[in-house]
Design a protein around this motif. Structure first.
Motif, PDB file in Angstrom:
ATOM      1  N   GLU A 386       0.826  -1.212   0.000  1.00 11.85           N
ATOM      2  CA  GLU A 386       0.000   0.000   0.000  1.00 11.85           C
ATOM      3  C   GLU A 386       0.860   1.262   0.000  1.00 11.85           C
ATOM      4  O   GLU A 386       0.533   2.254  -0.652  1.00 11.85           O
ATOM      5  N   ALA A 387       1.975   1.222   0.731  1.00 10.24           N
ATOM      6  CA  ALA A 387       2.872   2.390   0.766  1.00 10.24           C
ATOM      7  C   ALA A 387       3.444   2.665  -0.620  1.00 10.24           C
ATOM      8  O   ALA A 387       3.549   3.823  -1.047  1.00 10.24           O
ATOM      9  N   ASP A 388       3.797   1.601  -1.332  1.00  7.56           N
ATOM     10  CA  ASP A 388       4.338   1.787  -2.682  1.00  7.56           C
ATOM     11  C   ASP A 388       3.285   2.318  -3.645  1.00  7.56           C
ATOM     12  O   ASP A 388       3.601   3.072  -4.575  1.00  7.56           O
ATOM     13  N   VAL A 389       2.017   1.930  -3.434  1.00  8.13           N
ATOM     14  CA  VAL A 389       0.937   2.462  -4.273  1.00  8.13           C
ATOM     15  C   VAL A 389       0.870   3.981  -4.138  1.00  8.13           C
ATOM     16  O   VAL A 389       0.716   4.708  -5.130  1.00  8.13           O
ATOM     17  N   LEU A 390       1.000   4.482  -2.913  1.00  6.49           N
ATOM     18  CA  LEU A 390       0.974   5.929  -2.694  1.00  6.49           C
ATOM     19  C   LEU A 390       2.158   6.603  -3.376  1.00  6.49           C
ATOM     20  O   LEU A 390       2.014   7.648  -4.018  1.00  6.49           O
ATOM     21  N   ARG A 391       3.351   6.008  -3.224  1.00  2.78           N
ATOM     22  CA  ARG A 391       4.524   6.594  -3.881  1.00  2.78           C
ATOM     23  C   ARG A 391       4.335   6.632  -5.394  1.00  2.78           C
ATOM     24  O   ARG A 391       4.659   7.629  -6.049  1.00  2.78           O
ATOM     25  N   ASP A 392       3.798   5.544  -5.966  1.00  2.63           N
ATOM     26  CA  ASP A 392       3.583   5.507  -7.414  1.00  2.63           C
ATOM     27  C   ASP A 392       2.574   6.558  -7.868  1.00  2.63           C
ATOM     28  O   ASP A 392       2.726   7.156  -8.936  1.00  2.63           O
ATOM     29  N   CYS A 393       1.522   6.775  -7.049  1.00  2.10           N
ATOM     30  CA  CYS A 393       0.548   7.822  -7.373  1.00  2.10           C
ATOM     31  C   CYS A 393       1.222   9.186  -7.431  1.00  2.10           C
ATOM     32  O   CYS A 393       0.962   9.997  -8.335  1.00  2.10           O
ATOM     33  N   LEU A 394       2.098   9.453  -6.486  1.00  5.25           N
ATOM     34  CA  LEU A 394       2.813  10.727  -6.477  1.00  5.25           C
ATOM     35  C   LEU A 394       3.708  10.856  -7.705  1.00  5.25           C
ATOM     36  O   LEU A 394       3.769  11.921  -8.340  1.00  5.25           O
ATOM     37  N   GLN A 395       4.404   9.774  -8.056  1.00  4.72           N
ATOM     38  CA  GLN A 395       5.297   9.838  -9.212  1.00  4.72           C
ATOM     39  C   GLN A 395       4.526  10.083 -10.498  1.00  4.72           C
ATOM     40  O   GLN A 395       4.992  10.816 -11.374  1.00  4.72           O
ATOM     41  N   ARG A 396       3.323   9.464 -10.626  1.00  2.10           N
ATOM     42  CA  ARG A 396       2.519   9.713 -11.821  1.00  2.10           C
ATOM     43  C   ARG A 396       2.091  11.167 -11.909  1.00  2.10           C
ATOM     44  O   ARG A 396       1.807  11.672 -12.991  1.00  2.10           O
ATOM     45  N   ALA A 397       2.014  11.841 -10.761  1.00  2.00           N
ATOM     46  CA  ALA A 397       1.672  13.265 -10.734  1.00  2.00           C
ATOM     47  C   ALA A 397       2.921  14.151 -10.797  1.00  2.00           C
ATOM     48  O   ALA A 397       2.850  15.343 -10.539  1.00  2.00           O
TER      49      ALA A 397
END
Length: 416
Positions: A386-397
């Motif tokens: 779940e933590a990596d999902v948040l990081r990936d969301c930030l990177q996509r932005a």
């Protein structure tokens, strides 16, 4: 009428984790070569109808482990003759048919002048499994409920004719999914969004011989015609109501079909024995979903208000509910569906971030900081995925996160 198939009515959740095992069990009885078909009519008027079909195909492939075909019959007007015949042929060859979300009244209008109701009845007679969920479940009985027209448009309470597949097998029923809905928060949305005052009016309009079959959300009522029994699976229960009397069937209850046909009012049920040592104070499954539905309202209000702190707070509270319920055997089947909701919220939070102006880090600051707080909490709990999902969301932005000995730091794109 002699038949050996199965009719499965779902209150909601037909494409969530709460119904995976139900689908697998039904298909397990049909064998490894069972032909699985999704019928798209109830949502045929929606611009995202094809996406709904694609989601169903993906769900069955990834979660249920079976390939699924789509019988596309969006409307009598827009479906070309050859396309309609292809859909009819697909249904005639199906061993398992799933129909789900959309508008019940729209579906009834399209099907009433088509051979689809007769095809479905013949397939059930031949041993197939017909799964009607949400809007489609509303169509299966003698009458259907114009939910949108009453709840959203403000039309007077009324029933319209259903396709009455159940009636072809001796059941005088109207099916009401979302029986225990709690999305209204401050107002009553039980009984498929009608609320008690309106539903009492609707109940009084039914002929005396017609029973109401209310199905809780994330719950399945499995009508097994060959075994002459109905079994309740999923999270909640099923309510049979007629002439002021009510019978509640709980999860794992088994009842003879005579109860559903109105031939007996006796409570003839089979219920597995209660496990020794099961806590008597555990919250019922309804409480679990009522809490989540209330939290959904909080999250989406915060999203509409662009309030990252409340969005993050709702996600953390959902995580707490899931953690607590992981120790509650009554809610075990609902946890996968709740985890899917949490992942969806995380993705929506990332979408909110990506739609925010990126001209200055100051404009992103409050939202990014709240997301990083949530990520830190997930990392503290060793919830790495779940933590990596948040990081990936930030990177996509275009927000880069660097983990340092002093905590996470962030920057926009190539900025330092």
């Amino acid at each position: 009428m002699s038949a050996k198939g199965t009719i499965v009515l779902m209150g909601s959740g037909e494409l969530t984790g709460s119904m995976v095992e139900v689908h697998k069990d039904m298909l397990g009885r049909l064998g490894p070569n069972a032909r699985v078909v999704f019928l798209d009519t109830p949502a045929g008027f929606q611009l995202n109808a094809d996406q709904i079909s694609a989601k169903a195909v993906e769900y069955f492939r990834d979660k249920v482990g079976r390939p699924m075909a789509v019988a596309s019959f969006k409307s009598t007007a827009s479906s070309a003759a050859i396309e309609s015949e292809k859909a009819f042929l697909s249904l005639k060859q199906a061993d398992f048919v799933l129909v789900g979300p959309g508008s019940p009244t729209y579906a009834v209008r399209q099907w009433s002048s088509s051979p689809i109701p007769d095809i479905l009845v013949r397939r059930i007679e031949a041993g197939a499994c017909f799964v009607a969920a949400s809007a489609a479940a509303l169509t299966a009985g003698r009458f259907t409920l114009p939910v949108y027209e009453i709840y959203k448009v403000g039309e007077e309470p009324r029933w319209v004719d259903g396709i009455d597949i159940l009636g072809r097998f001796g059941f005088k029923l109207v099916v009401v999914p979302h029986w225990n809905n709690a999305e209204g928060g401050t107002h009553d949305t039980r009984f498929c969004f009608m609320g008690e005052p309106r539903f009492r009016v609707l109940e009084g309009m039914l002929p005396a011989e017609v029973q109401i079959l209310g199905i809780d959300e994330h719950t399945a009522c499995i009508i097994d015609l060959e075994r002459n029994e109905a079994r309740i699976r999923g999270v909640g229960g099923v309510t049979l109501r007629r002439a002021g009397s009510e019978l509640l069937l709980k999860k794992n209850d088994v009842a003879p079909l005579d109860v559903f046909m109105g031939k007996t009012t006796r409570r003839v049920l089979q219920r597995p024995p209660t496990s020794v040592g099961t806590p008597t104070s555990a919250a019922p499954p309804d409480s679990f979903w009522n809490d989540i539905h209330s939290l959904e309202a909080v999250f989406h209000d915060a999203r509409d208000a662009r309030d990252p702190e409340r969005m993050a707070g709702a996600i953390l509270e959902l995580d707490r509910i899931i953690w607590k319920s992981s120790h509650d055997l009554e809610s075990a089947e609902s946890i996968p569906a709740a985890r899917e909701i949490m992942r969806e919220w995380i993705a929506l939070m990332g979408t909110a971030l990506s739609s925010t102006s990126r001209t200055t880090p100051d404009g992103l600051g409050p939202l990014v900081e709240e997301i990083l707080k949530l990520r830190d909490e997930l990392r503290r709990q060793k919830r790495w995925v779940e933590a990596d999902v948040l990081r990936d969301c930030l990177q996509r932005a275009n927000v880069m996160v660097d983990d340092t000995g002093n905590g996470a730091r962030w920057r926009v794109g190539g900025q330092e």
